[in-house]
Design an enzyme around this catalytic site. Sequence first.
Site: not given
Length: 192
Positions: A17, A118
Amino acid sequence: MSAGELVFHEKQRLELCAIHALNNVLQERVFTKETADDICKRLAPQCVVNPHRSMLGTGNYDVNVIMAALQSRDLAAVWWDKRRTVDSLHIAKVQGFILNVPSRVSLGPVFFPVRRRHWLAVRQVHGQFYNLDSKLKSPACIGGDAQLRIFLGEQLSQDVAEMLLVVRRDVEEDGSWLNPDTHAANGADGTA
């Protein structure tokens, strides 16, 4: 073809990510797992187990990798102090945003009661801001400046959420990423 279809958007793969957020905020594929791993080696050349990525080699890069990657493109990452209101942002001076937020863990359609961190990107393209989260099927249009401030405020209201402003180096150095009104009211460095 809609504006959303013209927006560069990498989708989530492995624990990459951070790479997806970098490429999405730059609106082009610049970084790969290999370039991120090279940055990790430069940041910790003597380490057998590199502290800037997952031990499993699947990604999960930390903020140091993001900052070094942006520096290689003559950009800077400015950490956003959450004690400030997003109204003090001088949005026109910011090239994009990289946020670190809690994310649900899933295996296909099954979600687990675990949260991980994230990275996601937000960027203005064709006059509109987009949420370029790699976990989304496609870019999500946020809207203009007012809607962006609402979106960022909501994201930052989460206890563990953090935000980096992606700016040119001169903008980082002169602090012009802060609203001129806020800058003047609080002093040259923008602090109260």
